[in-house]
Design a protein around this motif. Structure first.
Motif, PDB file in Angstrom:
ATOM      1  N   VAL A  72      -5.707   3.775  -1.807  1.00 14.72           N
ATOM      2  CA  VAL A  72      -4.457   4.449  -1.474  1.00 14.72           C
ATOM      3  C   VAL A  72      -3.292   3.467  -1.523  1.00 14.72           C
ATOM      4  CG1 VAL A  72      -3.253   5.749   0.311  1.00 14.72           C
ATOM      5  CG2 VAL A  72      -5.682   6.164  -0.103  1.00 14.72           C
ATOM      6  N   THR A  73      -3.517   2.255  -1.045  1.00 15.00           N
ATOM      7  CA  THR A  73      -2.447   1.252  -1.058  1.00 15.00           C
ATOM      8  C   THR A  73      -2.026   0.933  -2.478  1.00 15.00           C
ATOM      9  OG1 THR A  73      -3.308   0.295   0.995  1.00 15.00           O
ATOM     10  CG2 THR A  73      -1.784  -1.049  -0.311  1.00 15.00           C
ATOM     11  N   TRP A  74      -3.012   0.715  -3.383  1.00 11.01           N
ATOM     12  CA  TRP A  74      -2.677   0.405  -4.774  1.00 11.01           C
ATOM     13  C   TRP A  74      -1.950   1.569  -5.431  1.00 11.01           C
ATOM     14  CZ3 TRP A  74      -8.313  -1.613  -5.335  1.00 11.01           C
ATOM     15  CH2 TRP A  74      -8.386  -2.910  -4.848  1.00 11.01           C
ATOM     16  N   ASN A  75      -2.353   2.767  -5.110  1.00 12.75           N
ATOM     17  CA  ASN A  75      -1.675   3.933  -5.675  1.00 12.75           C
ATOM     18  C   ASN A  75      -0.214   3.969  -5.218  1.00 12.75           C
ATOM     19  OD1 ASN A  75      -2.592   7.476  -5.977  1.00 12.75           O
ATOM     20  ND2 ASN A  75      -0.858   6.344  -6.739  1.00 12.75           N
ATOM     21  N   LEU A  76       0.006   3.753  -3.922  1.00 14.85           N
ATOM     22  CA  LEU A  76       1.382   3.773  -3.403  1.00 14.85           C
ATOM     23  C   LEU A  76       2.200   2.617  -3.960  1.00 14.85           C
ATOM     24  CD1 LEU A  76       0.638   4.704   0.322  1.00 14.85           C
ATOM     25  CD2 LEU A  76       1.442   6.215  -1.489  1.00 14.85           C
TER      26      LEU A  76
ATOM     27  N   ILE B 119      -4.374  -2.911  -9.335  1.00 18.69           N
ATOM     28  CA  ILE B 119      -3.904  -1.539  -9.575  1.00 18.69           C
ATOM     29  C   ILE B 119      -4.491  -1.003 -10.875  1.00 18.69           C
ATOM     30  CG2 ILE B 119      -1.849  -0.147 -10.017  1.00 18.69           C
ATOM     31  CD1 ILE B 119      -0.283  -2.050  -8.193  1.00 18.69           C
ATOM     32  N   ARG B 120      -4.520  -1.832 -11.912  1.00 18.93           N
ATOM     33  CA  ARG B 120      -5.093  -1.403 -13.194  1.00 18.93           C
ATOM     34  C   ARG B 120      -6.567  -1.044 -13.040  1.00 18.93           C
ATOM     35  NH1 ARG B 120      -5.793  -5.664 -18.010  1.00 18.93           N
ATOM     36  NH2 ARG B 120      -7.195  -6.475 -16.418  1.00 18.93           N
ATOM     37  N   SER B 121      -7.310  -1.848 -12.312  1.00 22.00           N
ATOM     38  CA  SER B 121      -8.728  -1.547 -12.107  1.00 22.00           C
ATOM     39  C   SER B 121      -8.922  -0.248 -11.346  1.00 22.00           C
ATOM     40  CB  SER B 121      -9.394  -2.697 -11.351  1.00 22.00           C
ATOM     41  OG  SER B 121      -9.254  -3.905 -12.065  1.00 22.00           O
ATOM     42  N   CYS B 122      -8.047  -0.009 -10.382  1.00 24.96           N
ATOM     43  CA  CYS B 122      -8.143   1.230  -9.606  1.00 24.96           C
ATOM     44  C   CYS B 122      -7.969   2.444 -10.497  1.00 24.96           C
ATOM     45  CB  CYS B 122      -7.085   1.207  -8.492  1.00 24.96           C
ATOM     46  SG  CYS B 122      -6.897   2.780  -7.616  1.00 24.96           S
TER      47      CYS B 122
END
Length: 1434
Positions: free
Chosen positions: A1169-1173, A1090-1093
Motif C-alpha cells: 500500500v505504501t509503494w502504491n501511494l 515500486i516497480r517490483s510491486c
C-alpha cells in the motif's frame, strides 16, 4: 281449407286432423330435404323416397336404415352423389340456382360490408312486478304484415310487427328520419350551422318539387322481402310527406338537431350524396369525407361524439358512394382517360376508380415542411430525390403507394423479394444489394435519417438473403450472393489489409469480432479463459439464430450452416465467375472472424477440396490469357481470390495451416505458382501477379509458424532470381508496377520469417540433444539452417541502397515504400538472429553493424527527405487526428469493419504519403543495432532530436485516444509500435548520452500514456515499458533536479491554492509532521521497489504475455495463430496506478462475500500500500496530466480502499502520511471543482454503496481518526447528492460523536457545505433533531455542527414564498428554537451570522438580531422578545 290446431285440443284431435289431411291428399306446406351425412356410409333418405303413411296407424321411420339388410357380396352399389342435388322446385329461378353453385373465386371473396349499428336505438325491457318477465303469445300482437310474404315465417312477421310497434311508440320511424333529412338537405350543409337553415317555405323550387314528388328518392322497398314492397315504400313516402307538410319550422329544426346528434356523420354524408345529380355535388362530398374535422366543427357541440367514428368507416363508405355515383351519374367523356364506345362489352356501367390509374401521373408533390418522406431508390440503388420528375419509361413507377413518385421503397423491395415471379425476386435482391453497397460507401449519410444497414438488419434482411440462397433458381442465388457480399465484405478493407501485410507485425490482425455483444456480464470469476470461452460457446449454441445474428452477423450465418450452402453452389451449381468471386470474398471475411470460424470452414465437407481443385489447379486452358477472351466459367482456372482465402484461413492457427499443407496438398500448389514467373502464367497480367503475390503471402504465413520451410531449399534458385530482379522495379516501366512491388514485398516478408525460423535452429537442436526427462515434448528443429539463409543479406542490402537513392523522388518513393519497409525489417531480423548464432564470430557481427551504420543509415538520416518524413508524423497520426479512424456513418455493431470504404486520404496512417511504416521499420532496425552494439548508440542520438518527432510525441500523449473499435484498433496498433521503438531508443540513450535529460520528461509522459493505451496482443510491449521505462529514475529528472525542494517551496508559498493546505492528524501516536518534499524524495528512492510491486500485481497477464513475446521476439515455433486476441479495450485500465490498492480491496471483499474472515493479510501489505501511494504521489506531483483522464471522484474512491482494506491499516505511519499528502492534493480548489460524485464512475457500480461501507467501517475501526473523518466529510458537500447526507444524519448518527475533525485540520472550505441553503425538508428536520437531542455537538463534531446550525438558521428565518407544509415546518422549528432550554444552542441557532474558519466555533454571531429577523421572530412567537433577548458578552 284445413284449420290449424288451437290451444286446448288433445292428442285425439291432432290424430283426427292428421287423418283428414291424409284423406284430402293435399300437398304438404313443407318439404324436408335431408342432406347426406359424411360420417355415415349412405345418405339419409329424403321425404320423396319415404313410403306413404297409412291411415290406420302412425309410422315412425328411422333415417339412414334401409328396409332390407344389404347383401355382403357383391359390394353395396355406389349411390350417385348428384342425385339429391338434382332435385329442384318448379318456381325456382334457374339463374339463382346457377349462382348458388358458383365456385368462382369472386363468389367466395366478395365484398362484405358490415351493417352500421351505431344509430340503432336500444330498447330496454319494461319492468314488471313479476319475478320473471311475462312471456307473450303471438296472438297478442296485431298482425300488420301480410301472411303471404313468402320468405318470412309467421313468427318472424309477428316479431317484426312487434318491433315496429315499439319504435312507433318511442321514436319516429327510420323511414321518417331518412325522409326528413332528404327533405332538408340544405340544413345539413357543412358550411352553415343548424340554426341558420332556411324556412320550409323559402327553400326554393327544388325543395318544393321534392315535397310534391310522387316517388321516394332513397327508399325502394327491396328490403321488405314482399311482392308488394314498392307499394309499401310508396305508402311510407306519402305518410312522410303529409307529416312534413303538417310540421312547423321550429319542429323541423328541432327534429333535425335530434337526428344529427343520433346519426353517424358518414351516414349523413352518404344520404346527402344521394340527393345530388351533378359532378359538383360529388366533389363536395369527397371534400367532406376528407375533412371530417371541418364537418365536425360546423355542427352542434353535441354532435362531436357521434362524428368520431367517421375515420374508421371512411374508406368503405367512400367506395360505396362511388359505386352509387357511377350508377346514377353520367361522367363526361373528357374526364375519362379512355373514351368508351357502345360496342365495348361491359362498358355500359363506367367505374371511374378502375379507369383512373390509366390517366397521366400527377407531378411529384414538393413538400415544404420539414417532415421526412419515404426514401425511394432506383434499380441501381441510387437515392431518388423526393421532387425528381423522372419519365415513366425508366420502369421506376408502379401502382403502389405514392404512384406519382419514381423508385422503390425498402418495404416494397422486401415484398418483391418474396414474390413467386423469379424475375421480381432477382430484381429486388439486386437492388437491395446495390443499396447496401452505396450505404456502406456513405452515400446516404447526409440524405437519410438513420442507418439504412441497421434498418435492413432489424427488418430481417440477413435471413432474407439466407433464405434466398436456398432458392433453386440460379439467378436468385446469384443475386443473394451479391447482396450478401455487399453486406459483409468491403473490398477496400481487404486492400488495406494486403497493403499492411509487409509492415512490422503486419501479418497479425485483429479478428473481425464485433465488440458490442449483448451478453451477460455475470461470469464466474473463478473460471479461467478457456472455461469462459466454452461457456460462451454453449450459450451461443442454445440461442436462436436471430438472437446470435443480432450482435454478430457472421456467427449467426455460421449457425445457419452457410458454408455448406456455399460449397453446394460452388460444387454443383457452378455459377458464373462474378458469383464465384463473391463467394470467395464472403468466405474470406468469415475466415477473418475468428479461429472458431476457420475451424468450421475447414471442417465443412468438400469445401476446401472444391476450392483447391476448381480454383487452384496446376493446369488450365491457356486461352484464358488471350486478350478479349470471354470468361464464362471460373471453374478449372487458377484464381488469386482463392489463394487469398487459403492464406487468410491459414492465419487462423498453426494447426489449420498444417491441415492445409498436408491434407489438401497445398505444398505442390505453392511450388507451382512460386516457381513460375507471372509473365509465363497463362492468365491476365494483373491476375497472374496477384496470384503469385498471394502464393508468397501464404508461404510467409506458413513460415511464420515454422512450417513449409522445406520448400526453401527446393525453391532457393527461384528466390535468388527474384532478389536479383528487384532493382528492375526502380525503372517503373512495368504496367503493373504497384502489384509487382507488393509481390516483391511479399517475397522479402517470406525471407524474413524463414530467417527467423533458421535463427532458432541451433538453439532447438541444442535443446533436443540435451533433452531432459523433465521436458514433455521437445520441439524438433526446423528443416532450414542458418547457413542456408546467411547469403540473403547482401542481395537485400544492395537493393536497399539503390532504393534509398530514390528517396528524393516522391512518386517513385511512394511506389517503392512497401518494398523498402520490408527490406529494412529483414535487416533488423537478420542481424538480431545473426548475433545469437554460436557459429558466428561476434567481432564480425559488430563490424558489419558499424559498416551498415556508416554506409547506409547515417547518410539516410542526414537527408532532407527523412526530415520531412518526421514532420509528416503529426498530420498522419491517428492519435493526433482521432477522426481519421472513426467508424463509418453506416457501420453497424454486428458487422466488424475497418471503415476503409472509399479509401483513406493520403495524409493518414495507412495513406499513400504516410511515413509510419518506413519510420517504424527504421526504428526497429536501429533498436536492434543499438541492442547488439552498445557503442553505436550515440551515433543515432540525432533521431530523438528531430523537431517533427518531438512535436508529434508532445501532441500524441496530450490528446485523448480514440475509442477502441475495429476501425481504429488495427491502425492504432501500428502507431503504438513506432512510439514504443522511440521509447526503447530513448532508454538506451538515457544511460549513454549526457544531453538526453532534456527529452526525459516528454518520453516518460509518452510511456505512461502508452501503458494505458496498448491493445491486446502487445502485452510484451507493455511489460517492457513497465520494466525499463515507467519506473526508471532517468525518466524522472525532477527527483535529481530539485523536485522535492520545489514542492516544499510551493507549499510554503501556497502556490496554486487559495487556502492553507491542512493535514489531518492521526488517532495513533503522535506523528511528526513530514513535508511533501521529504515524501517525494523517499518515493523517488523507492522506485525499484515500486516497480517490483506493480510487476507482481500484473502476473495475471503472464499467459498472454508469453504468446505476445513469441510473436515480437520471432519465436516462430511458439506462435499459435496470426489472429490477435479479441479487442474489448486496452490491456491495462486507465487507473492502473491504483491497481495494487484495488486488487487488495477486491481480495478482502470477495473473501467477506463468501463468508470467510481474513485474519491475516499479506505480510508485505503495508509495503504494498505504501509503494502504491508513493507512486501515485509522484505522478500527481510531477506527472499530473497523466492522471487527468481519471475522474477525481474515481481517485478518491480508490483512496478509500486504504480504509476499507484491513482494520487499522490506515493508522500505520507511512500509509497515513502518504494518504494525507494525496488528500491535500485532491482538496485543492481546482480539483474540488472537478469533483463530481453524481456521475457514474469507471469500475464502480455505485458510489453511494461504497460510501455506506465507508460509514460502517468508520463506526467500527476509526478510533476518531481525523484523516478518516475527512474522507467521510468530503462527500457531504452541499452540491452532492442529498442521500449521502441523509445516510449520515438518518441511519448512522452514531458517527457524529466520533467525527471530531478539528476545524484547523479540515482542508475543505466550509462554504462548500453551507451554501446554497438546504432545501430538503427531511434533512432539515434531521439537522434540527440531532442538534436538539444532543447527538450533534460542537465538541464532538465541529464541522457538521457548523453545517447544521447554518442550514437550520437559514431555514427558520427564511421568508420566501413556499408550500404550506414547508412554511408550517419552519415556523414550528422557529418556535421550538425560541423555547429551547439550552441557551448556547438557542443563541447559535438564532444569532448565527457567517462562516469564519478562524473563529473557535467556526462561525460568527450577531450581537443583536437584524430588525427584519427580529420582527419576523416576534411575529411567529407572538411575544415581546426585546426584553428577554440574549445579549452577547462583550
Amino acid at each position: 281449407m284445413l284449420s290449424r290446431p288451437k290451444p286446448g285440443e288433445s292428442e285425439a284431435d291432432l290424430l283426427r286432423f292428421q287423418n283428414q289431411f291424409l284423406a284430402a291428399r293435399a300437398s304438404p306446406a313443407v318439404k324436408i330435404v335431408k342432406k347426406a351425412d359424411k360420417r355415415k356410409g349412405k345418405e339419409g333418405s329424403t321425404d320423396a323416397e319415404r313410403p306413404p303413411l297409412q291411415d290406420s296407424k302412425d309410422v315412425v321411420m328411422l333415417d339412414g336404415f334401409p328396409d332390407t339388410l344389404p347383401a355382403l357380396t357383391p359390394a353395396p352399389p355406389k349411390k350417385s352423389k348428384i342425385k339429391s342435388a338434382s332435385v329442384h322446385f318448379e318456381d325456382e329461378d334457374p339463374e339463382e340456382r346457377l349462382d348458388s353453385h358458383d365456385r368462382h373465386i369472386t363468389a367466395v371473396f366478395s365484398k362484405i360490408i358490415e351493417r352500421d349499428t351505431s344509430a340503432v336505438a336500444v330498447t330496454m325491457p319494461v319492468p314488471t312486478g313479476d319475478p320473471f318477465p311475462r312471456t307473450f303469445h303471438r296472438s297478442e300482437i296485431k298482425s300488420e304484415v301480410q301472411l303471404g310474404s313468402g320468405k318470412k315465417s309467421i313468427f318472424a312477421q309477428k316479431m317484426a310487427a312487434k318491433r315496429a310497434a315499439e319504435k312507433a311508440a318511442t321514436a319516429p320511424s327510420a323511414a321518417e328520419c331518412v325522409e326528413v333529412r332528404s327533405a332538408a338537405p340544405d340544413a345539413l350543409d357543412p358550411v352553415g350551422s343548424v340554426g341558420e337553415a332556411p324556412l320550409p317555405g323559402s327553400r326554393g323550387d327544388k325543395d318544393d318539387d321534392f315535397l310534391t314528388s310522387q316517388r321516394p328518392c332513397l327508399i325502394t322497398g327491396e328490403g321488405l322481402g314482399s311482392q308488394k314492397s314498392e307499394q309499401e315504400a310508396q305508402a311510407i313516402h306519402k305518410e312522410n310527406l303529409e307529416k312534413l307538410q303538417s310540421m312547423s319550422e321550429e319542429e323541423i329544426l328541432q327534429e333535425q338537431a335530434r337526428l344529427l346528434a343520433q346519426l353517424d356523420p358518414s351516414l349523413v354524408a352518404f344520404l346527402k350524396s344521394q340527393r345530388g345529380n351533378n359532378e359538383g355535388q360529388k366533389k363536395e362530398l369527397k371534400m367532406e369525407l376528407n375533412r371530417p374535422e371541418e364537418f365536425v366543427e360546423s355542427q352542434h357541440v353535441a354532435q362531436h361524439g357521434v362524428r368520431s367514428s367517421l375515420s374508421m368507416q371512411e374508406s368503405g363508405l367512400e367506395e360505396h358512394v362511388r359505386k352509387e355515383e357511377n350508377m346514377k351519374v353520367e361522367i363526361m367523356d373528357d374526364d375519362l382517360p379512355v373514351k368508351p364506345r357502345k360496342e365495348w362489352i361491359h362498358m355500359d356501367n363506367i367505374e371511374f376508380e378502375k379507369l383512373e390509374w390509366m390517366k397521366d401521373l400527377p407531378s411529384p408533390r414538393q413538400k415544404k415542411t420539414k417532415k421526412g418522406m419515404q426514401a425511394r431508390f432506383s434499380l441501381k440503388g441510387e437515392l431518388i430525390p423526393a421532387d425528381a420528375d423522372l419519365p415513366t419509361h425508366l420502369g421506376l413507377h408502379h401502382h403502389g403507394e405514392e404512384a406519382e413518385r419514381a423508385g422503390y421503397s425498402l418495404q416494397e423491395l422486401f415484398h418483391l423479394s418474396r414474390s413467386q415471379v423469379t424475375q421480381q425476386r432477382t430484381l429486388a435482391l439486386q437492388v437491395l444489394g446495390h443499396i447496401v453497397q452505396r450505404a456502406r460507401a456513405g452515400e446516404f449519410a447526409s440524405s437519410l435519417k438513420g442507418s439504412v444497414l441497421r434498418l435492413l438488419l432489424d427488418a430481417g434482411f440477413l435471413f432474407l438473403l439466407r433464405f434466398s440462397l436456398d432458392d433453386a433458381v440460379e439467378n436468385v442465388m446469384a443475386a443473394s450472393v451479391g447482396a450478401l457480399r455487399a453486406l459483409l465484405v468491403s473490398l477496400d478493407d481487404e486492400k488495406y489489409l494486403d497493403w499492411t501485410f509487409s509492415w512490422y507485425q503486419g501479418m497479425a490482425a485483429f479478428p473481425f469480432v464485433p465488440n458490442n455483444e449483448e451478453e451477460e456480464e455475470e461470469e464466474e470469476e473463478d473460471l479461467n479463459g478457456t472455461e469462459k470461452s466454452q461457456n460462451k460457446k454453449l450459450k451461443d449454441e442454445n440461442k436462436p439464430d436471430p438472437d446470435v445474428a443480432r450482435y454478430d452477423v457472421v456467427k449467426g450465418l455460421l449457425k445457419t450452416r452457410i458454408q455448406h450452402r456455399l460449397r453446394y453452389i460452388l460444387e454443383v451449381v457452378r455459377p458464373v465467375p462474378s458469383v464465384v468471386l463473391d463467394i470467395l470474398h464472403i468466405l474470406t471475411h468469415i475466415a477473418r472472424h475468428s479461429s472458431e470460424a476457420c475451424s468450421q470452414l475447414l471442417d465443412c465437407p468438400r469445401l476446401i477440396e472444391t476450392i483447391v481443385r476448381e480454383f487452384l489447379p496446376t493446369q488450365w486452358d491457356p486461352k484464358v490469357a488471350e486478350p478479349g477472351f470471354l470468361l464464362t466459367s471460373l471453374h478449372g482456372i487458377a484464381c488469386a481470390s482463392a489463394m487469398k482465402f487459403i492464406r487468410v484461413l491459414a492465419s487462423g492457427g498453426r494447426n489449420a495451416t498444417a491441415r492445409l499443407l498436408n491434407r489438401f496438398e497445398l505444398k505442390s500448389r505453392l511450388s507451382r505458382f512460386v516457381a513460375e514467373e507471372p509473365v509465363d502464367v497463362p492468365l491476365p497480367r494483373e491476375e497472374a501477379v496477384l496470384l503469385s503475390a498471394e502464393a508468397f503471402r501464404l508461404w510467409a504465413v506458413a513460415a511464420a509458424y515454422g512450417q513449409a520451410c522445406d520448400l526453401y531449399s527446393d525453391l532457393y534458385p527461384v528466390l535468388v532470381r527474384i532478389l536479383r530482379s528487384l532493382p528492375e522495379l526502380l525503372s517503373g516501366k512495368s504496367p503493373a508496377v504497384e502489384l509487382s512491388v507488393q509481390r516483391a514485398a511479399a517475397v522479402v516478408t517470406l525471407l524474413t520469417h524463414v530467417t527467423q525460423t533458421a535463427g532458432y535452429a541451433a538453439e532447438l537442436q541444442a535443446k533436443l540433444s540435451s533433452n531432459n526427462s523433465e521436458d514433455n515434448e521437445p520441439i524438433p528443429p526446423p528443416p532450414v539452417a542458418w547457413s542456408q539463409v546467411s547469403g540473403l543479406q547482401p542481395f537485400l542490402e544492395t537493393s536497399l541502397k539503390k532504393i534509398l537513392q530514390q528517396l528524393s523522388q516522391t512518386e517513385t518513393w511512394q511506389t517503392l515504400q512497401p518494398l523498402t519497409t520490408a527490406c529494412v525489417i529483414f535487416l533488423g531480423v537478420y542481424y538480431s538472429a545473426y548475433s545469437q548464432q554460436p557459429s558466428v564470430n561476434p567481432v564480425d557481427c559488430l563490424e558489419e553493424l558499424e559498416h551498415l551504420t556508416s554506409e547506409v543509415l547515417q547518410p539516410l538520416l542526414s537527408q532532407p527527405a527523412i526530415d520531412s518524413m518526421w514532420d509528416l508524423l503529426r498530420p498522419c497520426s491517428a492519435l493526433c487526428n482521432p477522426l481519421s479512424c472513426s467508424p463509418a456513418p453506416e457501420s453497424v455493431g454486428s458487422i466488424a469493419s475497418l471503415s476503409c470504404t472509399g479509401g483513406k486520404p493520403p495524409l493518414s496512417l495507412v495513406g499513400s504519403k504516410s511515413p509510419f511504416p518506413f519510420l517504424t521499420a527504421l526504428l526497429f532496425l536501429i533498436n536492434n543495432i543499438t541492442h547488439i552494439h552498445k557503442g553505436l548508440t550515440s551515433k543515432y542520438s540525432s533521431v530523438l532530436g528531430f523537431r517533427g518527432l518531438k512535436d508529434y510525441l508532445h501532441q500524441s500523449w496530450q490528446t485523448g485516444p480514440p475509442s477502441v473499435t475495429p476501425s481504429s484498433a488495427w491502425i492504432l496498433r501500428h502507431e503504438y509500435h513506432l512510439q514504443y521503438f522511440v521509447l526503447a531508443l530513448a532508454r538506451r540513450m538515457a544511460g549513454t548520452c549526457p544531453d538526453y535529460a532534456q527529452h526525459a520528461s516528454l518520453h516518460h509522459c509518452v510511456a505512461m500514456a502508452l501503458l494505458s493505451r496498448l491493445l491486446p496482443g502487445s502485452e510484451h510491449l507493455a511489460h517492457e515499458v513497465l520494466l525499463d521505462l515507467a519506473f526508471n529514475p532517468e525518466f524522472l529528472p525532477e527527483g535529481k533536479a530539485g523536485g522535492p525542494e520545489a514542492a516544499d517551496f510551493s507549499d510554503i508559498l501556497h502556490l496554486g491554492t487559495s487556502a492553507k493546505l491542512a493535514q489531518p492528524g492521526s488517532a495513533a501516536a503522535f506523528l511528526p509532521r513530514v513535508t511533501r518534499g521529504a515524501l517525494l524524495r523517499e518515493s523517488y528512492q523507492n522506485l525499484p521497489s515500486i516497480r517490483s510491486c506493480y510487476l507482481s500485481h500484473f502476473v495475471h497477464l503472464q499467459p498472454t504475455l508469453m504468446r505476445s513475446q513469441a510473436s515480437y521476439q520471432g519465436q516462430n515455433y511458439l506462435i499459435q495463430s496470426m489472429l490477435l486476441p479479441e479487442v474489448k479495450g486496452p490491456i491495462l485500465p486507465s487507473d492502473w496506478p491504483f491497481f495494487p490498492l484495488i486488487s487488495l480491496y477486491n481480495k478482502v471483499t470477495n473473501a467477506e462475500t463468501r463468508g470467510a474472515i481474513l485474519n491475516s493479510l499479506p505480510l508485505d501489505l503495508i509495503n504494498t500500500v505504501t509503494w502504491n501511494l508513493q507512486w501515485v504521489l509522484l505522478l500527481e506531483t510531477w506527472r499530473s496530466k497523466i492522471l487527468q483522464s481519471i475522474p477525481t471522484a474515481a481517485k478518491l474512491a480508490r483512496l478509500m480502499c486504504v480504509f476499507l482494506t484491513g482494520s487499522d491499516l490506515f493508522l500505520e505511519a507511512p500509509i497515513h502520511r502518504y494518504t494525507a499528502a494525496l488528500l491535500s492534493v485532491y482538496c485543492q480548489p481546482k480539483v474540488l471543482d472537478s469533483l463530481n460524485l453524481d456521475a457514474p464512475l469507471p469500475g464502480l457500480a455505485s458510489f453511494h454503496d461504497l460510501y455506506i461501507s465507508l460509514l460502517e467501517q468508520f463506526e467500527g475501526v476509526s478510533f476518531g481518526d481525523p484523516l478518516f473523518g475527512v474522507f467521510v466529510l468530503l462527500p457531504l458537500q452541499k452540491r452532492f447528492s442529498v442521500h449521502l447526507r441523509l445516510s449520515v444524519f438518518g441511519e448512522h448518527t452514531n458517527i457524529l460523536r466520533a467525527l471530531g475533525v478539528p476545524l484547523q485540520q479540515f482542508p475543505v472550505p466550509l462554504e462548500r457545505y453551507t451554501s446554497p441553503p438546504e432545501d430538503n425538508l427531511n434533512l432539515l428536520r434531521l439537522y434540527f433533531r440531532t442538534l436538539v437531542t444532543g447527538a450533534l455537538r460542537h465538541t464532538w463534531c465541529p464541522v457538521l455542527y457548523l453545517v447544521a446550525v447554518a442550514h437550520v438558521n437559514s431555514f427558520i428565518f427564511s421568508q420566501e414564498s413556499t408550500t404550506q407544509e414547508t412554511d408550517a415546518a419552519r415556523k414550528s422549528m422557529l418556535r421550538k428554537t425560541w423555547l429551547l432550554v439550552d441557551e448556547n444552542l438557542k443563541k447559535h441557532l438564532l444569532y448565527y451570522r457567517l462562516v469564519n474558519a478562524e473563529s473557535p466555533l467556526g462561525f460568527d454571531l450577531y450581537e443583536q438580531l437584524p430588525p427584519m429577523r427580529l420582527r419576523y421572530l416576534q411575529k411567529v412567537t407572538q411575544k415581546d422578545i426585546t426584553e428577554n433577548a440574549p445579549v452577547l458578552d462583550s
